[in-house]
Write a protein that holds these residues in place. Structure first.
Motif, PDB file in Angstrom:
ATOM      1  N   ASN A 191      42.262  47.014  41.278  1.00  0.00           N
ATOM      2  CA  ASN A 191      41.313  47.280  42.368  1.00  0.00           C
ATOM      3  C   ASN A 191      40.855  48.818  42.526  1.00  0.00           C
ATOM      4  N   LEU A 192      41.776  49.667  42.129  1.00  0.00           N
ATOM      5  CA  LEU A 192      41.278  51.191  42.197  1.00  0.00           C
ATOM      6  C   LEU A 192      40.053  51.474  41.139  1.00  0.00           C
ATOM      7  N   ILE A 193      40.503  50.837  39.989  1.00  0.00           N
ATOM      8  CA  ILE A 193      39.565  51.348  39.018  1.00  0.00           C
ATOM      9  C   ILE A 193      38.029  50.660  39.314  1.00  0.00           C
ATOM     10  N   ARG A 194      37.948  49.370  39.580  1.00  0.00           N
ATOM     11  CA  ARG A 194      36.754  48.855  40.125  1.00  0.00           C
ATOM     12  C   ARG A 194      36.048  49.456  41.139  1.00  0.00           C
ATOM     13  N   LYS A 195      36.880  50.124  42.340  1.00  0.00           N
ATOM     14  CA  LYS A 195      36.343  50.482  43.469  1.00  0.00           C
ATOM     15  C   LYS A 195      35.757  52.189  43.089  1.00  0.00           C
ATOM     16  N   ILE A 196      36.490  52.746  42.164  1.00  0.00           N
ATOM     17  CA  ILE A 196      35.939  54.165  41.772  1.00  0.00           C
ATOM     18  C   ILE A 196      34.617  53.880  41.190  1.00  0.00           C
ATOM     19  N   ILE A 197      34.518  53.018  40.172  1.00  0.00           N
ATOM     20  CA  ILE A 197      33.069  52.599  39.548  1.00  0.00           C
ATOM     21  C   ILE A 197      32.100  52.200  40.632  1.00  0.00           C
ATOM     22  N   THR A 198      32.602  51.477  41.481  1.00  0.00           N
ATOM     23  CA  THR A 198      31.716  50.612  42.374  1.00  0.00           C
ATOM     24  C   THR A 198      31.060  51.732  43.254  1.00  0.00           C
ATOM     25  N   ASP A 199      31.849  52.363  43.934  1.00  0.00           N
ATOM     26  CA  ASP A 199      31.437  53.402  44.936  1.00  0.00           C
ATOM     27  C   ASP A 199      30.634  54.481  44.115  1.00  0.00           C
ATOM     28  N   TYR A 200      30.731  54.875  43.087  1.00  0.00           N
ATOM     29  CA  TYR A 200      30.114  55.912  42.101  1.00  0.00           C
ATOM     30  C   TYR A 200      28.669  55.338  41.938  1.00  0.00           C
ATOM     31  N   TYR A 201      28.708  54.182  41.498  1.00  0.00           N
ATOM     32  CA  TYR A 201      27.397  53.593  40.920  1.00  0.00           C
ATOM     33  C   TYR A 201      26.949  52.586  42.053  1.00  0.00           C
ATOM     34  N   HIS A 202      27.258  52.442  43.179  1.00  0.00           N
ATOM     35  CA  HIS A 202      26.949  51.522  44.171  1.00  0.00           C
ATOM     36  C   HIS A 202      26.722  50.211  43.697  1.00  0.00           C
ATOM     37  N   ILE A 203      27.590  49.588  43.009  1.00  0.00           N
ATOM     38  CA  ILE A 203      27.289  48.123  42.217  1.00  0.00           C
ATOM     39  C   ILE A 203      27.917  47.297  43.260  1.00  0.00           C
ATOM     40  N   GLU A 204      27.091  46.119  43.554  1.00  0.00           N
ATOM     41  CA  GLU A 204      27.054  45.040  44.548  1.00  0.00           C
ATOM     42  C   GLU A 204      28.127  44.116  44.260  1.00  0.00           C
ATOM     43  N   ASN A 205      28.396  43.537  43.021  1.00  0.00           N
ATOM     44  CA  ASN A 205      29.224  42.517  42.815  1.00  0.00           C
ATOM     45  C   ASN A 205      30.072  43.148  41.422  1.00  0.00           C
ATOM     46  N   PRO A 206      30.806  43.979  41.981  1.00  0.00           N
ATOM     47  CA  PRO A 206      31.913  44.733  40.772  1.00  0.00           C
ATOM     48  C   PRO A 206      32.645  43.662  39.990  1.00  0.00           C
ATOM     49  N   VAL A 207      33.163  42.426  40.711  1.00  0.00           N
ATOM     50  CA  VAL A 207      34.126  41.699  40.107  1.00  0.00           C
ATOM     51  C   VAL A 207      33.564  40.998  38.819  1.00  0.00           C
ATOM     52  N   GLN A 208      32.046  40.672  39.029  1.00  0.00           N
ATOM     53  CA  GLN A 208      31.415  40.010  38.027  1.00  0.00           C
ATOM     54  C   GLN A 208      30.905  41.224  36.975  1.00  0.00           C
ATOM     55  N   LYS A 209      30.541  42.171  37.480  1.00  0.00           N
ATOM     56  CA  LYS A 209      29.927  43.078  36.508  1.00  0.00           C
ATOM     57  C   LYS A 209      30.779  44.289  35.660  1.00  0.00           C
ATOM     58  N   ILE A 210      32.070  44.382  36.100  1.00  0.00           N
ATOM     59  CA  ILE A 210      32.820  45.503  35.324  1.00  0.00           C
ATOM     60  C   ILE A 210      33.803  44.581  34.420  1.00  0.00           C
ATOM     61  N   LYS A 211      33.903  44.699  33.263  1.00  0.00           N
ATOM     62  CA  LYS A 211      34.862  43.997  32.375  1.00  0.00           C
ATOM     63  C   LYS A 211      36.297  45.070  32.332  1.00  0.00           C
ATOM     64  N   LEU A 212      37.435  44.362  32.826  1.00  0.00           N
ATOM     65  CA  LEU A 212      38.555  45.172  32.832  1.00  0.00           C
ATOM     66  C   LEU A 212      39.655  44.527  32.119  1.00  0.00           C
ATOM     67  N   ILE A 213      40.225  44.882  31.167  1.00  0.00           N
ATOM     68  CA  ILE A 213      41.528  44.483  30.559  1.00  0.00           C
ATOM     69  C   ILE A 213      42.839  45.165  30.657  1.00  0.00           C
ATOM     70  N   TYR A 214      43.969  44.626  30.212  1.00  0.00           N
ATOM     71  CA  TYR A 214      45.094  45.475  30.277  1.00  0.00           C
ATOM     72  C   TYR A 214      45.605  45.614  28.752  1.00  0.00           C
ATOM     73  N   GLY A 215      46.375  46.881  28.862  1.00  0.00           N
ATOM     74  CA  GLY A 215      47.230  47.116  27.499  1.00  0.00           C
ATOM     75  C   GLY A 215      48.641  47.530  27.715  1.00  0.00           C
ATOM     76  N   GLY A 216      49.511  47.222  26.917  1.00  0.00           N
ATOM     77  CA  GLY A 216      51.013  47.623  27.073  1.00  0.00           C
ATOM     78  C   GLY A 216      51.951  46.672  27.087  1.00  0.00           C
ATOM     79  N   SER A 217      52.767  46.470  25.843  1.00  0.00           N
ATOM     80  CA  SER A 217      53.680  45.450  25.553  1.00  0.00           C
ATOM     81  C   SER A 217      53.360  44.094  25.839  1.00  0.00           C
TER      82      SER A 217
END
Ligand code: PGA
Length: 255
Positions: A191-217
């Motif tokens: 949520n934090l990563i998506r929110k920083i980007i959303t607030d900065y870019y005023h993106i309306e539908n962040p969950v659909q527009k921002i690709k987010l993956i995980y890494g570590g073990s």
């Protein structure tokens, strides 16, 4: 969350010969041919520079199974930069993706936000998809916000949608202790990563527009908990991508 998933093999500096690289890739290809993952999971192999060509040859023999990426690139297009590799060289070798910001490069090579920003801008301009790796710490969220905004300077809203963001806590990496984050932490950082980007870019539908993956073990047992269950779209796989059977099993879990 988009529908597409990513399984990215980060072989790091582990495979020492062409023969070793080819053997592993061939085993992965054999496994991929037995599962039905196309249109659902993008498989990306990230070899060291000297073995990109051998992976490209294998890709030509078995098209449409995987894409190729590089573990790093330089931020200038060409010129007097001894030992560096350009985005165009990578493109000419058949790379479609590049890692930017892996913590191992930040720790050992002291890469700065400014360097990451320049690499990001050039990768996007060169039409290579950047896989931007982020490592926020819970106790340092304000610094992380500032770092991320610095790294994104000059990137347009349209370009943001092309970046694959990765949440990879340093302590979760298998060689750094392998301390996997809790589900609460995963949701919080997602949520934090998506929110920083959303607030900065005023993106309306962040969950659909921002690709987010995980890494570590990541392994085939924990992959769903670490990705799909917490609305992340796949993972960077380090150690376990050196085991063909396990890497294919991870991909199967993402289908
Ligand atoms: P790991 O590596 O899967 O071995 O933890 C992941 C990475 O460093 O990208």
């Amino acid at each position: 969350m988009t529908n597409e998933k990513y399984a990215i093999a980060n072989w790091k500096m582990n495979l020492q010969s062409e023969a070793e690289t080819k053997e592993l890739a061939e085993k992965i290809i054999e496994g991929l041919k037995k599962i039905n993952y196309q249109n659902k999971v993008n498989v990306i192999l990230m070899p060291s520079y000297p073995w990109i060509k051998v992976i490209k040859d294998l890709q030509q023999k078995s098209p449409n199974l995987f894409a190729i990426g590089a573990q790093n690139m330089f931020w200038e297009k060409s010129g007097a930069y001894t030992g560096e590799i350009s985005s165009l060289m990578l493109k000419n070798l058949g790379c479609q993706y590049v890692f930017i910001g892996h913590s191992e490069r930040i720790i050992y090579l002291k890469e700065t936000n400014e360097m990451l920003n320049k690499k990001l801008l050039l990768a996007l301009k060169s039409e290579i998809t950047p896989i931007l790796i982020l490592h926020p710490e819970e106790k340092n969220i304000e610094n992380f916000k500032k770092d991320l905004i610095d790294i994104l300077q000059g990137i347009s809203q349209e370009q943001i949608e092309k970046i694959i963001f990765t949440y990879e806590p340093i302590e979760a990496i298998s060689t750094q202790g392998g301390k996997i984050p809790s589900q609460t932490q995963l949701f919080k950082m997602n949520n934090l990563i998506r929110k920083i980007i959303t607030d900065y870019y005023h993106i309306e539908n962040p969950v659909q527009k921002i690709k987010l993956i995980y890494g570590g073990s990541v392994n085939s047992t924990n992959i769903r908990n670490l990705t799909i269950d917490v609305s992340m779209e796949g993972a960077i796989v380090g150690a376990k991508s050196l085991d063909a059977q396990e890497f294919v099993a991870i991909i199967k879990q993402l289908i």
